[in-house]
Motif scaffolding. Structure first.
Motif, PDB file in Angstrom:
ATOM      1  N   PRO A 110      -9.267  58.500  46.128  1.00  0.00           N
ATOM      2  CA  PRO A 110      -9.867  59.664  47.075  1.00  0.00           C
ATOM      3  C   PRO A 110     -10.163  60.818  46.318  1.00  0.00           C
ATOM      4  O   PRO A 110     -11.257  61.283  46.533  1.00  0.00           O
ATOM      5  CB  PRO A 110      -8.830  59.600  48.073  1.00  0.00           C
ATOM      6  N   PRO A 111      -9.477  61.205  45.508  1.00  0.00           N
ATOM      7  CA  PRO A 111      -9.794  62.600  44.496  1.00  0.00           C
ATOM      8  C   PRO A 111     -11.009  62.562  43.996  1.00  0.00           C
ATOM      9  O   PRO A 111     -11.727  63.454  44.087  1.00  0.00           O
ATOM     10  CB  PRO A 111      -8.635  62.831  43.729  1.00  0.00           C
ATOM     11  N   LEU A 112     -11.445  61.368  43.306  1.00  0.00           N
ATOM     12  CA  LEU A 112     -12.724  61.285  42.756  1.00  0.00           C
ATOM     13  C   LEU A 112     -14.073  60.855  43.596  1.00  0.00           C
ATOM     14  O   LEU A 112     -15.027  61.469  43.784  1.00  0.00           O
ATOM     15  CB  LEU A 112     -12.589  60.177  41.536  1.00  0.00           C
ATOM     16  N   VAL A 113     -13.484  60.051  44.593  1.00  0.00           N
ATOM     17  CA  VAL A 113     -14.681  59.644  45.564  1.00  0.00           C
ATOM     18  C   VAL A 113     -15.297  60.702  46.393  1.00  0.00           C
ATOM     19  O   VAL A 113     -16.270  60.702  46.856  1.00  0.00           O
ATOM     20  CB  VAL A 113     -14.086  58.664  46.525  1.00  0.00           C
ATOM     21  N   MET A 114     -14.210  61.784  46.554  1.00  0.00           N
ATOM     22  CA  MET A 114     -14.700  62.860  47.572  1.00  0.00           C
ATOM     23  C   MET A 114     -15.983  63.918  46.787  1.00  0.00           C
ATOM     24  O   MET A 114     -16.543  64.278  47.603  1.00  0.00           O
ATOM     25  CB  MET A 114     -13.550  63.850  47.793  1.00  0.00           C
ATOM     26  N   LYS A 115     -15.846  63.577  45.514  1.00  0.00           N
ATOM     27  CA  LYS A 115     -16.999  64.231  44.835  1.00  0.00           C
ATOM     28  C   LYS A 115     -18.468  63.732  45.254  1.00  0.00           C
ATOM     29  O   LYS A 115     -19.530  64.537  45.258  1.00  0.00           O
ATOM     30  CB  LYS A 115     -16.878  64.087  43.244  1.00  0.00           C
ATOM     31  N   TYR A 116     -18.310  62.637  45.926  1.00  0.00           N
ATOM     32  CA  TYR A 116     -19.750  62.188  46.477  1.00  0.00           C
ATOM     33  C   TYR A 116     -20.317  62.849  47.638  1.00  0.00           C
ATOM     34  O   TYR A 116     -21.156  62.629  48.465  1.00  0.00           O
ATOM     35  CB  TYR A 116     -19.729  60.501  46.738  1.00  0.00           C
ATOM     36  N   TYR A 117     -19.343  63.445  48.314  1.00  0.00           N
ATOM     37  CA  TYR A 117     -19.566  64.270  49.531  1.00  0.00           C
ATOM     38  C   TYR A 117     -20.637  65.634  49.035  1.00  0.00           C
ATOM     39  O   TYR A 117     -21.070  65.997  50.155  1.00  0.00           O
ATOM     40  CB  TYR A 117     -18.339  64.981  50.083  1.00  0.00           C
ATOM     41  N   GLY A 118     -20.695  65.937  47.659  1.00  0.00           N
ATOM     42  CA  GLY A 118     -21.236  67.063  47.576  1.00  0.00           C
ATOM     43  C   GLY A 118     -20.148  68.254  47.328  1.00  0.00           C
ATOM     44  O   GLY A 118     -19.099  67.922  47.063  1.00  0.00           O
ATOM     45  N   ASN A 119     -20.623  69.513  47.453  1.00  0.00           N
ATOM     46  CA  ASN A 119     -19.808  70.537  47.401  1.00  0.00           C
ATOM     47  C   ASN A 119     -20.029  71.555  48.558  1.00  0.00           C
ATOM     48  O   ASN A 119     -20.897  71.231  49.327  1.00  0.00           O
ATOM     49  CB  ASN A 119     -19.745  71.235  45.914  1.00  0.00           C
ATOM     50  N   LEU A 147     -20.202  59.352  36.022  1.00  0.00           N
ATOM     51  CA  LEU A 147     -20.225  60.573  35.281  1.00  0.00           C
ATOM     52  C   LEU A 147     -20.784  61.890  35.868  1.00  0.00           C
ATOM     53  O   LEU A 147     -21.413  61.448  37.097  1.00  0.00           O
ATOM     54  CB  LEU A 147     -21.241  60.295  34.056  1.00  0.00           C
ATOM     55  N   PRO A 148     -20.590  62.969  35.499  1.00  0.00           N
ATOM     56  CA  PRO A 148     -21.197  63.990  36.679  1.00  0.00           C
ATOM     57  C   PRO A 148     -22.661  63.969  36.968  1.00  0.00           C
ATOM     58  O   PRO A 148     -22.803  64.530  37.779  1.00  0.00           O
ATOM     59  CB  PRO A 148     -20.924  65.454  35.548  1.00  0.00           C
ATOM     60  N   GLU A 149     -23.337  63.340  36.132  1.00  0.00           N
ATOM     61  CA  GLU A 149     -24.697  63.493  36.419  1.00  0.00           C
ATOM     62  C   GLU A 149     -25.006  62.364  37.637  1.00  0.00           C
ATOM     63  O   GLU A 149     -25.874  62.577  38.474  1.00  0.00           O
ATOM     64  CB  GLU A 149     -25.631  62.765  35.227  1.00  0.00           C
ATOM     65  N   THR A 150     -23.957  61.559  37.871  1.00  0.00           N
ATOM     66  CA  THR A 150     -24.143  60.664  39.025  1.00  0.00           C
ATOM     67  C   THR A 150     -24.182  61.335  40.270  1.00  0.00           C
ATOM     68  O   THR A 150     -24.764  61.270  41.399  1.00  0.00           O
ATOM     69  CB  THR A 150     -23.054  59.534  38.938  1.00  0.00           C
ATOM     70  N   PHE A 151     -22.998  62.314  40.262  1.00  0.00           N
ATOM     71  CA  PHE A 151     -22.679  62.982  41.562  1.00  0.00           C
ATOM     72  C   PHE A 151     -24.120  64.077  41.782  1.00  0.00           C
ATOM     73  O   PHE A 151     -24.408  64.191  42.936  1.00  0.00           O
ATOM     74  CB  PHE A 151     -21.419  63.869  41.285  1.00  0.00           C
ATOM     75  N   ASP A 152     -24.687  64.530  40.987  1.00  0.00           N
ATOM     76  CA  ASP A 152     -25.934  65.255  40.846  1.00  0.00           C
ATOM     77  C   ASP A 152     -26.986  64.568  41.228  1.00  0.00           C
ATOM     78  O   ASP A 152     -27.934  65.018  42.362  1.00  0.00           O
ATOM     79  CB  ASP A 152     -26.196  65.864  39.488  1.00  0.00           C
ATOM     80  N   PHE A 183     -29.721  54.987  54.470  1.00  0.00           N
ATOM     81  CA  PHE A 183     -29.628  54.039  53.215  1.00  0.00           C
ATOM     82  C   PHE A 183     -28.129  53.900  53.315  1.00  0.00           C
ATOM     83  O   PHE A 183     -27.243  54.802  53.199  1.00  0.00           O
ATOM     84  CB  PHE A 183     -30.232  54.615  52.113  1.00  0.00           C
ATOM     85  N   ARG A 184     -27.603  52.749  52.733  1.00  0.00           N
ATOM     86  CA  ARG A 184     -26.421  52.530  52.124  1.00  0.00           C
ATOM     87  C   ARG A 184     -26.698  52.022  50.573  1.00  0.00           C
ATOM     88  O   ARG A 184     -27.398  51.525  50.236  1.00  0.00           O
ATOM     89  CB  ARG A 184     -25.700  51.263  52.879  1.00  0.00           C
ATOM     90  N   VAL A 185     -26.106  52.987  49.917  1.00  0.00           N
ATOM     91  CA  VAL A 185     -26.433  52.951  48.253  1.00  0.00           C
ATOM     92  C   VAL A 185     -25.596  52.112  47.726  1.00  0.00           C
ATOM     93  O   VAL A 185     -24.250  52.527  47.452  1.00  0.00           O
ATOM     94  CB  VAL A 185     -26.475  54.355  47.873  1.00  0.00           C
ATOM     95  N   ASP A 186     -25.922  51.182  46.938  1.00  0.00           N
ATOM     96  CA  ASP A 186     -25.050  50.133  46.537  1.00  0.00           C
ATOM     97  C   ASP A 186     -24.579  50.482  45.083  1.00  0.00           C
ATOM     98  O   ASP A 186     -25.431  51.264  44.300  1.00  0.00           O
ATOM     99  CB  ASP A 186     -25.874  48.801  46.253  1.00  0.00           C
ATOM    100  N   ALA A 187     -23.290  50.344  44.779  1.00  0.00           N
ATOM    101  CA  ALA A 187     -22.847  50.448  43.445  1.00  0.00           C
ATOM    102  C   ALA A 187     -23.199  51.767  42.666  1.00  0.00           C
ATOM    103  O   ALA A 187     -24.016  51.739  41.686  1.00  0.00           O
ATOM    104  CB  ALA A 187     -23.137  49.150  42.671  1.00  0.00           C
ATOM    105  N   ILE A 188     -22.756  52.637  43.374  1.00  0.00           N
ATOM    106  CA  ILE A 188     -23.018  54.057  42.765  1.00  0.00           C
ATOM    107  C   ILE A 188     -22.465  54.487  41.299  1.00  0.00           C
ATOM    108  O   ILE A 188     -23.009  55.242  40.641  1.00  0.00           O
ATOM    109  CB  ILE A 188     -23.062  55.335  43.817  1.00  0.00           C
ATOM    110  N   SER A 189     -21.196  54.027  41.352  1.00  0.00           N
ATOM    111  CA  SER A 189     -20.547  54.513  40.156  1.00  0.00           C
ATOM    112  C   SER A 189     -21.042  54.461  38.868  1.00  0.00           C
ATOM    113  O   SER A 189     -20.862  55.242  38.170  1.00  0.00           O
ATOM    114  CB  SER A 189     -19.019  54.130  40.118  1.00  0.00           C
ATOM    115  N   PRO A 190     -21.538  53.294  38.509  1.00  0.00           N
ATOM    116  CA  PRO A 190     -22.164  53.210  37.090  1.00  0.00           C
ATOM    117  C   PRO A 190     -23.858  53.497  36.767  1.00  0.00           C
ATOM    118  O   PRO A 190     -24.352  53.193  35.827  1.00  0.00           O
ATOM    119  CB  PRO A 190     -22.239  51.588  36.971  1.00  0.00           C
ATOM    120  N   LEU A 191     -24.113  54.375  37.702  1.00  0.00           N
ATOM    121  CA  LEU A 191     -25.552  54.975  37.719  1.00  0.00           C
ATOM    122  C   LEU A 191     -25.886  55.532  36.246  1.00  0.00           C
ATOM    123  O   LEU A 191     -27.036  55.197  35.741  1.00  0.00           O
ATOM    124  CB  LEU A 191     -25.702  55.957  38.570  1.00  0.00           C
TER     125      LEU A 191
END
Length: 500
Positions: free
Chosen positions: A221-230, A185-190, A143-151
């Motif tokens: 980049p520092p923020l978007v990297m959070k979407y990789y997980g941890n 928001l933190p919940e989005t990354f989760d 999947f290509r996940v559209d517009a993830i930031s405002p979830l």
């Protein structure tokens, strides 16, 4: 469709405009037979207001009552107003719309036809996970996940702070507020981690073939990297690296390109895969933004950097934006801005039909009229013309780059980037016991004479693998470290270490 299909009325169906589910099943079967993987666009932030969920939510029919973000609003001087100052970029107004039947406001980050789903409701979370499983059962490879930031949005619905920028006085403009309560928001990354778990669990239960997940985010980049997980939980396989899109212009120099490459690589978490994007369906085409003369060099750049090179259709042949008049405009972002301002907001020019050949509608369709008009340049820029083996073409350069990517040095090699002057960018890929690969790219309009011994990692001898269209030197040309290489304006070369 209110937003080109991004207003979804049924997450488990194919819009009749595009065909039937049988057509989709056939597409999957035939693609698999060609070893092509089909990736589905997953739009999780919102649905259409015509979706059954929303229609039942309006009527407060459980369990759908709280599937969306509803609020009574607030009374100010006897007048009902939205609950806060959140705005919709696409509607160019408040992100809250009053619904006369339910007697409440609903939140929409995009158009009024796209109400945001409420991810604080566990039932919504499960619904969307089930939708991922539905399409994987259909055979999609990811999947290509559209517009993830405002979830997710702030539970307290607090006003976002105003930037007070003197050049941004319009409240509905993106720059007017700091979106600290509506984006990332933190919940989005989760939630991205949870979705990746769904993909991994499905693969483990079925064919053990990994599914891909890419997410769309325009953050730094520092923020978007959070979407990789941890270190303990995988997020997306990669968030799209859009840094070349807003941060380079036709006047950018080699130093600026190198800075963006270095910033991404410096922030990349250990063990994660980099990626590089030049353009997409939301920004003017590369040929228009950065100049058609740079097409080959820029494709060389993203295809010889580490990780995934992402191509938006048309970049392989050097397509430019097509002109779309107000009368032909389809983009709601432009329509909502009005005729006088639509050109500042429209995304239609980069979405005009792909150029297959020089026949009617560029070979894209047999219809009398296409949904968006075909670019006027289709007869001079198309696949058929560039597939003629007797001429050099952007498409042939692109094909050669794809073939070169089987080299282990490009798959696993270390990266060195070097700027020789304001115009010349060097990319070197080095892997022990494998051949070094060097891209030499003139991004400027001046002739440059390059002393190859200025590139410390340049091999003692190298053979030219790929040259840009119209370049002085052609595939097979051999140079040594002591050579001087003249570079015409915008010329690009990819060299492979040569041991004879």
């Amino acid at each position: 469709m209110a937003d080109h299909g991004y207003d979804i009325s049924d997450f488990r169906a194919i819009d009749p405009l595009f065909g039937t589910m049988n057509d989709f099943d056939k597409l999957i079967r035939e693609a698999n037979g060609l070893d092509i993987k089909i990736i589905m666009d997953f739009v999780p932030n919102h649905s259409s207001d015509e979706h059954e969920w929303f229609e039942k939510s309006v009527k407060r029919i459980d369990p759908y009552t709280d599937y969306y973000v509803w609020h009574d609003g607030k009374i100010v001087n006897g007048t009902r107003q939205p609950p806060n100052n959140w705005t919709s970029e696409m509607a160019h107004s408040s992100a809250w719309e009053w619904h006369s039947e339910r007697k409440q406001y609903y939140y929409h980050q995009f158009t009024v036809k796209q109400p945001d789903l409420n991810y604080r409701n566990p039932k919504v979370v499960q619904e969307m996970k089930d939708i991922l499983i539905f399409w994987m059962k259909k055979g999609v490879a990811g999947f290509r996940v559209d517009a993830i930031s405002p979830l997710f949005e702030d539970e307290q619905l607090r006003d976002e702070p105003v930037t007070n920028k003197p050049d941004c006085p319009v409240p509905s403009d993106k720059c007017y507020k700091y979106p600290i309560y509506t984006r990332n928001l933190p919940e989005t990354f989760d939630m991205v981690v949870q979705w990746r778990d769904v993909l991994k669990e499905y693969a483990a239960k079925t064919d053990n073939v990994s599914k891909v997940m890419m997410v769309e985010s325009y953050e730094s980049p520092p923020l978007v990297m959070k979407y990789y997980g941890n270190s303990t939980h995988d997020g997306a396989c990669f968030p799209f690296n859009f840094q070349f899109i807003p941060n380079v212009t036709i006047d950018s120099n080699a130093h600026e390109y190198k800075a963006l490459i270095d910033k991404w690589m410096d922030n990349l978490p250990e063990g994660r895969v980099a990626n590089w994007v030049l353009g997409n369906h939301d920004r003017h085409r590369v040929g228009t933004r950065l100049g058609p003369e740079r097409i080959d060099s820029l494709n060389m750049l993203i295809m010889t950097l580490p990780g995934v090179g992402v191509t938006y259709q048309g970049e392989e042949i050097g397509m430019e934006d097509g002109f779309v008049s107000w009368e032909d405009t389809q983009d709601p972002n432009a329509l909502n801005a009005g005729e006088e301002l639509y050109l500042n907001y429209t995304r239609d020019p980069e979405r005009t039909p792909f150029h297959w050949d020089g026949t009617k509608n560029a070979g894209f369709s047999t219809a009398n009229k296409t949904w968006l008009p075909v670019s006027e340049k289709y007869k001079e820029t198309n696949v058929k013309l560039q597939s003629n083996g007797s001429i050099e073409s952007h498409l042939e350069v692109y094909r050669q780059l794809i073939q070169l990517r089987v080299e282990s040095s490009l798959k696993f090699g270390e990266l060195e980037t070097l700027v020789l002057n304001d115009n010349v960018l060097i990319v070197v890929r080095i892997l022990k016991e494998n051949k070094t690969i060097v891209s030499i790219l003139n991004l400027g309009k001046n002739l440059e004479n390059i002393k190859l011994n200025d590139i410390k990692s340049f091999p003692s001898k190298a053979i030219l693998q790929i040259n840009s269209v119209g370049a002085n030197y052609k595939t097979g040309y051999v140079v040594t470290r002591d050579s001087v290489l003249p570079l015409k304006p915008y010329e690009g070369y990819v060299f492979l270490e040569f041991n004879n």
